[in-house]
Design an enzyme around this catalytic site. Structure first.
Site, PDB file in Angstrom:
ATOM      1  N   LYS A   1      40.620 -17.390 -26.700  1.00 34.40           N
ATOM      2  CA  LYS A   1      41.863 -17.278 -27.462  1.00 34.40           C
ATOM      3  C   LYS A   1      43.039 -17.129 -26.489  1.00 34.40           C
ATOM      4  CE  LYS A   1      43.819 -14.503 -31.244  1.00 34.40           C
ATOM      5  NZ  LYS A   1      43.594 -13.378 -32.164  1.00 34.40           N
TER       6      LYS A   1
ATOM      7  N   TYR B   1      26.857  -6.588 -36.415  1.00 28.05           N
ATOM      8  CA  TYR B   1      26.288  -7.511 -35.436  1.00 28.05           C
ATOM      9  C   TYR B   1      25.400  -6.742 -34.441  1.00 28.05           C
ATOM     10  CZ  TYR B   1      25.984 -10.376 -31.213  1.00 28.05           C
ATOM     11  OH  TYR B   1      25.515 -11.045 -30.101  1.00 28.05           O
TER      12      TYR B   1
ATOM     13  N   SER C   1      22.014  -8.281 -26.670  1.00 28.89           N
ATOM     14  CA  SER C   1      23.440  -8.204 -26.345  1.00 28.89           C
ATOM     15  C   SER C   1      23.846  -6.817 -25.870  1.00 28.89           C
ATOM     16  CB  SER C   1      24.232  -8.544 -27.609  1.00 28.89           C
ATOM     17  OG  SER C   1      25.573  -8.127 -27.486  1.00 28.89           O
TER      18      SER C   1
ATOM     19  N   HIS D   1      29.567 -13.310 -21.739  1.00 29.90           N
ATOM     20  CA  HIS D   1      29.684 -14.452 -20.821  1.00 29.90           C
ATOM     21  C   HIS D   1      30.452 -15.561 -21.502  1.00 29.90           C
ATOM     22  CE1 HIS D   1      25.714 -14.236 -22.759  1.00 29.90           C
ATOM     23  NE2 HIS D   1      25.842 -15.540 -22.949  1.00 29.90           N
TER      24      HIS D   1
ATOM     25  N   GLU E   1      26.383  -5.502 -26.810  1.00 33.19           N
ATOM     26  CA  GLU E   1      26.933  -4.873 -28.021  1.00 33.19           C
ATOM     27  C   GLU E   1      25.943  -3.847 -28.588  1.00 33.19           C
ATOM     28  OE1 GLU E   1      30.020  -5.488 -29.089  1.00 33.19           O
ATOM     29  OE2 GLU E   1      29.987  -4.563 -31.067  1.00 33.19           O
TER      30      GLU E   1
ATOM     31  N   THR F   1      23.693 -25.987 -30.326  1.00 31.50           N
ATOM     32  CA  THR F   1      25.079 -26.483 -30.432  1.00 31.50           C
ATOM     33  C   THR F   1      26.101 -25.443 -29.956  1.00 31.50           C
ATOM     34  OG1 THR F   1      25.201 -25.668 -32.695  1.00 31.50           O
ATOM     35  CG2 THR F   1      24.563 -27.979 -32.414  1.00 31.50           C
TER      36      THR F   1
ATOM     37  N   ALA G   1      35.331  -0.259 -35.967  1.00 33.18           N
ATOM     38  CA  ALA G   1      34.749   0.575 -34.908  1.00 33.18           C
ATOM     39  C   ALA G   1      34.698  -0.310 -33.672  1.00 33.18           C
ATOM     40  CB  ALA G   1      33.349   1.047 -35.286  1.00 33.18           C
TER      41      ALA G   1
ATOM     42  N   ARG H   1      21.521 -27.249 -37.817  1.00 30.24           N
ATOM     43  CA  ARG H   1      21.645 -27.249 -39.280  1.00 30.24           C
ATOM     44  C   ARG H   1      21.741 -28.688 -39.782  1.00 30.24           C
ATOM     45  NH1 ARG H   1      25.566 -22.085 -40.418  1.00 30.24           N
ATOM     46  NH2 ARG H   1      26.239 -21.836 -38.274  1.00 30.24           N
TER      47      ARG H   1
HETATM   48  P1  NAP Z   1      27.758 -19.332 -30.274  1.00 33.21           P
HETATM   49  O1  NAP Z   1      28.540 -20.240 -29.368  1.00 33.21           O
HETATM   50  O2  NAP Z   1      28.450 -18.654 -31.411  1.00 33.21           O
HETATM   51  O3  NAP Z   1      26.544 -20.206 -30.861  1.00 33.21           O
HETATM   52  C1  NAP Z   1      25.788 -19.744 -31.945  1.00 33.21           C
HETATM   53  C2  NAP Z   1      24.767 -20.795 -32.318  1.00 33.21           C
HETATM   54  O4  NAP Z   1      24.021 -20.294 -33.451  1.00 33.21           O
HETATM   55  C3  NAP Z   1      25.368 -22.137 -32.755  1.00 33.21           C
HETATM   56  O5  NAP Z   1      24.549 -23.182 -32.292  1.00 33.21           O
HETATM   57  C4  NAP Z   1      25.295 -22.061 -34.273  1.00 33.21           C
HETATM   58  O6  NAP Z   1      25.178 -23.322 -34.927  1.00 33.21           O
HETATM   59  C5  NAP Z   1      24.001 -21.293 -34.450  1.00 33.21           C
HETATM   60  N1  NAP Z   1      23.935 -20.685 -35.772  1.00 33.21           N
HETATM   61  C6  NAP Z   1      24.765 -19.742 -36.296  1.00 33.21           C
HETATM   62  N2  NAP Z   1      24.417 -19.457 -37.553  1.00 33.21           N
HETATM   63  C7  NAP Z   1      23.342 -20.241 -37.845  1.00 33.21           C
HETATM   64  C8  NAP Z   1      22.521 -20.417 -38.978  1.00 33.21           C
HETATM   65  N3  NAP Z   1      22.742 -19.755 -40.108  1.00 33.21           N
HETATM   66  N4  NAP Z   1      21.500 -21.313 -38.918  1.00 33.21           N
HETATM   67  C9  NAP Z   1      21.281 -22.016 -37.789  1.00 33.21           C
HETATM   68  N5  NAP Z   1      22.022 -21.893 -36.667  1.00 33.21           N
HETATM   69  C10 NAP Z   1      23.048 -21.012 -36.701  1.00 33.21           C
HETATM   70  O7  NAP Z   1      27.036 -18.191 -29.450  1.00 33.21           O
HETATM   71  P2  NAP Z   1      26.733 -18.086 -27.872  1.00 33.21           P
HETATM   72  O8  NAP Z   1      27.892 -17.452 -27.214  1.00 33.21           O
HETATM   73  O9  NAP Z   1      26.223 -19.389 -27.396  1.00 33.21           O
HETATM   74  O10 NAP Z   1      25.572 -17.005 -27.871  1.00 33.21           O
HETATM   75  C11 NAP Z   1      24.201 -17.387 -27.979  1.00 33.21           C
HETATM   76  C12 NAP Z   1      23.382 -16.178 -28.396  1.00 33.21           C
HETATM   77  O11 NAP Z   1      23.529 -15.142 -27.433  1.00 33.21           O
HETATM   78  C13 NAP Z   1      23.773 -15.561 -29.733  1.00 33.21           C
HETATM   79  O12 NAP Z   1      22.598 -15.070 -30.337  1.00 33.21           O
HETATM   80  C14 NAP Z   1      24.681 -14.402 -29.347  1.00 33.21           C
HETATM   81  O13 NAP Z   1      24.654 -13.408 -30.348  1.00 33.21           O
HETATM   82  C15 NAP Z   1      23.998 -13.953 -28.065  1.00 33.21           C
HETATM   83  N6  NAP Z   1      24.872 -13.310 -27.078  1.00 33.21           N
HETATM   84  C16 NAP Z   1      26.000 -13.928 -26.645  1.00 33.21           C
HETATM   85  C17 NAP Z   1      26.771 -13.327 -25.657  1.00 33.21           C
HETATM   86  C18 NAP Z   1      28.033 -13.971 -25.141  1.00 33.21           C
HETATM   87  O14 NAP Z   1      28.833 -13.275 -24.517  1.00 33.21           O
HETATM   88  N7  NAP Z   1      28.221 -15.265 -25.333  1.00 33.21           N
HETATM   89  C19 NAP Z   1      26.367 -12.094 -25.113  1.00 33.21           C
HETATM   90  C20 NAP Z   1      25.196 -11.508 -25.572  1.00 33.21           C
HETATM   91  C21 NAP Z   1      24.433 -12.128 -26.537  1.00 33.21           C
HETATM   92  P3  NAP Z   1      26.452 -24.101 -35.498  1.00 33.21           P
HETATM   93  O15 NAP Z   1      27.012 -24.859 -34.317  1.00 33.21           O
HETATM   94  O16 NAP Z   1      25.857 -25.006 -36.511  1.00 33.21           O
HETATM   95  O17 NAP Z   1      27.385 -23.079 -36.047  1.00 33.21           O
HETATM   96  N1  GDD Z   2      37.980 -11.759 -30.663  1.00 37.08           N
HETATM   97  C1  GDD Z   2      39.060 -11.015 -30.395  1.00 37.08           C
HETATM   98  N2  GDD Z   2      40.286 -11.424 -30.837  1.00 37.08           N
HETATM   99  N3  GDD Z   2      38.885  -9.888 -29.680  1.00 37.08           N
HETATM  100  C2  GDD Z   2      39.991  -9.168 -29.375  1.00 37.08           C
HETATM  101  C3  GDD Z   2      41.277  -9.551 -29.788  1.00 37.08           C
HETATM  102  C4  GDD Z   2      41.434 -10.723 -30.561  1.00 37.08           C
HETATM  103  O1  GDD Z   2      42.514 -11.116 -30.972  1.00 37.08           O
HETATM  104  N4  GDD Z   2      42.155  -8.641 -29.306  1.00 37.08           N
HETATM  105  C5  GDD Z   2      41.453  -7.735 -28.630  1.00 37.08           C
HETATM  106  N5  GDD Z   2      40.143  -8.044 -28.676  1.00 37.08           N
HETATM  107  C6  GDD Z   2      39.055  -7.250 -28.084  1.00 37.08           C
HETATM  108  C7  GDD Z   2      37.954  -6.887 -29.082  1.00 37.08           C
HETATM  109  O2  GDD Z   2      38.355  -5.773 -29.890  1.00 37.08           O
HETATM  110  C8  GDD Z   2      36.812  -6.549 -28.096  1.00 37.08           C
HETATM  111  O3  GDD Z   2      36.946  -5.218 -27.647  1.00 37.08           O
HETATM  112  C9  GDD Z   2      37.073  -7.490 -26.918  1.00 37.08           C
HETATM  113  O4  GDD Z   2      38.404  -8.014 -27.095  1.00 37.08           O
HETATM  114  C10 GDD Z   2      36.084  -8.651 -26.802  1.00 37.08           C
HETATM  115  O5  GDD Z   2      36.014  -9.298 -28.064  1.00 37.08           O
HETATM  116  P1  GDD Z   2      35.231 -10.697 -28.227  1.00 37.08           P
HETATM  117  O6  GDD Z   2      35.705 -11.672 -27.221  1.00 37.08           O
HETATM  118  O7  GDD Z   2      35.318 -11.072 -29.664  1.00 37.08           O
HETATM  119  O8  GDD Z   2      33.744 -10.339 -27.782  1.00 37.08           O
HETATM  120  P2  GDD Z   2      32.775  -9.131 -28.169  1.00 37.08           P
HETATM  121  O9  GDD Z   2      32.628  -8.277 -26.948  1.00 37.08           O
HETATM  122  O10 GDD Z   2      33.171  -8.481 -29.426  1.00 37.08           O
HETATM  123  O11 GDD Z   2      31.399  -9.909 -28.457  1.00 37.08           O
HETATM  124  C11 GDD Z   2      30.939 -10.924 -27.571  1.00 37.08           C
HETATM  125  O12 GDD Z   2      30.151 -10.345 -26.569  1.00 37.08           O
HETATM  126  C12 GDD Z   2      28.936  -9.714 -27.029  1.00 37.08           C
HETATM  127  C13 GDD Z   2      28.247  -9.112 -25.813  1.00 37.08           C
HETATM  128  O13 GDD Z   2      28.801  -7.858 -25.537  1.00 37.08           O
HETATM  129  C14 GDD Z   2      30.137 -11.936 -28.409  1.00 37.08           C
HETATM  130  O14 GDD Z   2      29.834 -13.057 -27.602  1.00 37.08           O
HETATM  131  C15 GDD Z   2      28.846 -11.347 -28.919  1.00 37.08           C
HETATM  132  O15 GDD Z   2      28.070 -12.371 -29.542  1.00 37.08           O
HETATM  133  C16 GDD Z   2      28.094 -10.762 -27.730  1.00 37.08           C
HETATM  134  O16 GDD Z   2      26.860 -10.226 -28.125  1.00 37.08           O
END
Ligand code: NAP
Ligand code: GDD
Length: 350
Positions: free
Chosen positions: A196, A153, A129, A183, A131, A12, A284, A35
């Protein structure tokens, strides 16, 4: 075309929805774990996969329950399992590190343990990730760069990565991890900074908001499009041997620059609307991320198709369409021009 059967956790979410589309296009039978509450509230919980519901198979299970995961895996012969479900919002992991650790570490362990027991031949993908690199030890970051996570995380993802590697080494299972850099896309969750910003810029343009409050504008990220990155996940699972790969664009840009570009598409100056607010700073921070994806390019033959500008344009365009639609605003009669598309959108809906 293939007749393989794949299981996706987190179907989802942003990536789950794009990956499901991609695997369906390759002929896969696609199953997803969701879920129980989501099954009971499909209109709100399945927005990203609404257009796929008649093509995929959903099963209720919880990442917090080994028996529920065991039960799903015992019922089907999956050839591939993509483990994407996680508490994925870094800021939230500072608020509730315990549940982030529980879901992200134990959930991964439950899946691996159930697969080892029931389907040891099933290929497993772990959503690692950038991260995990955190306070970066070298630039650009690659597969051999040491980890230094800066959030609960990030720590949970390092643990998930190590579990995945250990199942590969200890039990000879085909377990691969993607070290994916940020991404995004029009299906990104609203709390992440890119969505956002694009959503707020559109609301400001349409007269529905007057400002957007953000934290650290100087952090830089390596941003790509989720539709490109899910292709890499699949490529990792169809290799002759399991391995780990960085997936990244190779460019880094600041949050400030992202604001500047998104607002400019709507003929706005971000400086007139962005307010820096301490509450969005993290205890941090990961200051700079930039990945070296040469291994994925060479071994997987993967490369991204979106530039950052094309990504931002698509996100702004889709937010403009949906926010205007939801508020009964006719863009033409409001004199708001629709941003030109410099790339055909991969956006299907959801
Ligand atoms: P997302 O949009 O936040 O999706 C997270 C998914 O995990 C949703 O389907 C959510 O279900 C499910 N989930 C969360 N908590 C759960 C729980 N307790 N039990 C079952 N399902 C649960 O994340 P995404 O951006 O698609 O990322 C996918 C994966 O890649 C994640 O593991 C993320 O950490 C990792 N990742 C993402 C990025 C990025 O930039 N997007 C980069 C590196 C790694 P619900 O819809 O029910 O909440
Ligand atoms: N979310 C958010 N909101 N971030 C902000 C804001 C705000 O208002 N203002 C500044 N930022 C800065 C955060 O401090 C961070 O440095 C950057 O924007 C990106 O924040 P996010 O978009 O929340 O992403 P992320 O890099 O912390 O995490 C995402 O990328 C990871 C891969 O590097 C998530 O998708 C993680 O699940 C993923 O693993």
């Amino acid at each position: 075309m293939t007749s393989k059967r794949a299981l996706i956790t987190g179907i989802t979410g942003q990536d789950g929805s794009y990956l499901a589309e991609h695997l369906l296009s390759l002929g896969y039978e696609v199953h997803g774990i969701v879920r129980r509450v989501a099954l009971e509230d499909p209109e709100r919980r399945f927005t990203r996969i609404a257009h796929l519901l008649d093509k995929i198979n959903l099963h209720a299970a919880s990442l917090e329950s080994y028996p529920s995961i065991f039960s799903v895996i015992s019922r089907f012969e999956f050839e591939e399992c993509y483990h994407l479900a996680a508490q994925s919002f870094v800021a939230e992991s500072f608020q509730d590190g315990f549940s982030t650790m529980n879901i992200n570490i134990n959930g991964t362990h439950y899946l691996l343990a159930a697969l080892k027991e029931l389907l040891p031949g099933c290929r497993f993908y772990f959503a690692g990730s950038s991260e995990m690199f955190g306070k970066v030890q070298e630039t650009p970051q690659k597969e051999t760069t040491p980890f230094h996570p800066r959030s609960p995380y990030g720590i949970s993802k390092v643990a998930g990565f190590e579990l995945t590697r250990n199942y590969r080494e200890a039990y000879g299972m085909f377990c691969a991890s993607g070290l994916l850099f940020n991404h995004e896309g029009p299906r990104r969750g609203f709390e992440f900074v890119t969505r956002k910003i694009t959503n707020a810029a559109v609301r400001i343009k349409l007269g529905l908001a007057t400002e957007v409050r953000l934290g650290n504008l100087d952090a830089t990220r390596d941003w790509g499009h989720a539709a490109d990155y899910v292709r890499a996940m699949h490529l990792m699972l169809v290799q002759p041997t399991p391995d780990d790969y960085v997936v990244a664009s190779g460019e880094t840009h600041s949050v400030r620059e992202f604001c500047e570009r998104a607002f400019a598409i709507l003929d706005l100056d971000y400086q007139d609307f962005v307010v820096v607010d301490d509450q969005f700073y993290r205890p941090a921070e990961v200051d700079v991320l930039v990945g070296d994806a040469s291994k994925a390019r060479k071994v997987l033959g993967w490369k991204p198709t979106y530039t950052l500008q094309e990504l931002i344009e698509e996100m702004v365009r889709e937010d403009l369409r949906t926010v205007a639609g939801a508020n009964g605003i006719n863009l033409e009669s409001s004199g708001i021009s629709y941003p030109e598309a410099s790339k055909a959108s991969s956006y299907i809906g959801g």
